[in-house]
Design a protein around this motif. Structure first.
Motif, PDB file in Angstrom:
ATOM      1  N   GLN A 121       0.816  -1.204   0.000  1.00 17.70           N
ATOM      2  CA  GLN A 121       0.000   0.000   0.000  1.00 17.70           C
ATOM      3  C   GLN A 121       0.862   1.271   0.000  1.00 17.70           C
ATOM      4  O   GLN A 121       0.619   2.213   0.740  1.00 17.70           O
ATOM      5  CB  GLN A 121      -0.962   0.012   1.186  1.00 17.70           C
ATOM      6  CG  GLN A 121      -1.947  -1.111   1.150  1.00 17.70           C
ATOM      7  CD  GLN A 121      -2.920  -1.071   2.311  1.00 17.70           C
ATOM      8  OE1 GLN A 121      -2.837  -0.220   3.183  1.00 17.70           O
ATOM      9  NE2 GLN A 121      -3.856  -1.998   2.320  1.00 17.70           N
ATOM     10  N   GLY A 136      -3.343  -0.340  -3.144  1.00 17.99           N
ATOM     11  CA  GLY A 136      -3.764  -1.175  -2.029  1.00 17.99           C
ATOM     12  C   GLY A 136      -5.129  -0.838  -1.477  1.00 17.99           C
ATOM     13  O   GLY A 136      -5.579  -1.456  -0.515  1.00 17.99           O
ATOM     14  N   HIS A 137      -5.800   0.116  -2.084  1.00 15.95           N
ATOM     15  CA  HIS A 137      -7.105   0.545  -1.592  1.00 15.95           C
ATOM     16  C   HIS A 137      -8.148  -0.568  -1.718  1.00 15.95           C
ATOM     17  O   HIS A 137      -9.088  -0.637  -0.935  1.00 15.95           O
ATOM     18  CB  HIS A 137      -7.562   1.795  -2.365  1.00 15.95           C
ATOM     19  CG  HIS A 137      -8.772   2.441  -1.818  1.00 15.95           C
ATOM     20  ND1 HIS A 137     -10.032   2.114  -2.208  1.00 15.95           N
ATOM     21  CD2 HIS A 137      -8.903   3.390  -0.863  1.00 15.95           C
ATOM     22  CE1 HIS A 137     -10.892   2.844  -1.546  1.00 15.95           C
ATOM     23  NE2 HIS A 137     -10.240   3.632  -0.716  1.00 15.95           N
ATOM     24  N   ARG A 183      -8.390  -3.121   1.457  1.00 18.63           N
ATOM     25  CA  ARG A 183      -8.608  -2.607   2.808  1.00 18.63           C
ATOM     26  C   ARG A 183      -9.888  -3.193   3.368  1.00 18.63           C
ATOM     27  O   ARG A 183     -10.909  -3.236   2.670  1.00 18.63           O
ATOM     28  CB  ARG A 183      -8.722  -1.085   2.741  1.00 18.63           C
ATOM     29  CG  ARG A 183      -7.681  -0.422   3.617  1.00 18.63           C
ATOM     30  CD  ARG A 183      -7.967   1.015   3.771  1.00 18.63           C
ATOM     31  NE  ARG A 183      -7.341   1.757   2.680  1.00 18.63           N
ATOM     32  CZ  ARG A 183      -7.657   2.985   2.372  1.00 18.63           C
ATOM     33  NH1 ARG A 183      -8.598   3.621   3.011  1.00 18.63           N
ATOM     34  NH2 ARG A 183      -7.039   3.587   1.400  1.00 18.63           N
TER      35      ARG A 183
END
Length: 147
Positions: free
Chosen positions: A83, A138-139, A142
């Protein structure tokens, strides 16, 4: 939205951003190295100049994409997992990948001279990639906060 759909959209976003980064790098390289000069727009007709610019950018972006595909996607995967969203990292990574270009070039007849121009154009490509895709690295994985 399920995790799988988010992942599919992310893959599409990564691919399109990589494409835009390669086109940007080719455009910057074409102007920096003098393949296309600003005076050409005044001397020649618009159609001729835009055709030459389009042809140069198409050939260069194809070569840039071919040379940088594997190292760029390895870095992208690492940045997605970790991320990493800092624009400076993408800028430096673009320049670092361009330094390895002569070693991984598949077409030895296609020579890209002027290493400084190559590094600068790759840095511009890395910045464009960050602008369109890297700032959300990397969203997609999550965990969602459910109440």
């Amino acid at each position: 939205m399920t995790q799988l759909i988010k992942l599919v959209f992310r893959f599409f976003s990564i691919t399109m951003s990589f494409f835009l980064a390669c086109v940007t790098a080719a455009l910057v390289y074409a102007f920096l190295s003098g393949l296309i000069k600003l005076q050409d727009f005044a001397i020649y007709g618009e159609v001729d100049t835009y055709f030459a610019l389009s042809l140069n950018v198409a050939i260069l972006s194809t070569e840039f994409a071919q040379v940088s595909f594997v190292p760029a996607f390895l870095c992208i995967i690492a940045f997605e997992i970790k991320q990493i969203r800092d624009w400076l990292i993408y800028l430096i990574t673009g320049g670092a990948i361009s330094l390895f270009a002569p070693f991984i070039q598949s077409n030895p007849e296609f020579i890209l001279p002027k290493t400084a121009y190559l590094v600068a154009s790759a840095m511009a490509g890395g910045l464009i990639y960050w602008l369109f895709c890297g700032q959300r690295a990397g969203h997609w994985h999550r965990p969602t906060n459910s109440k």
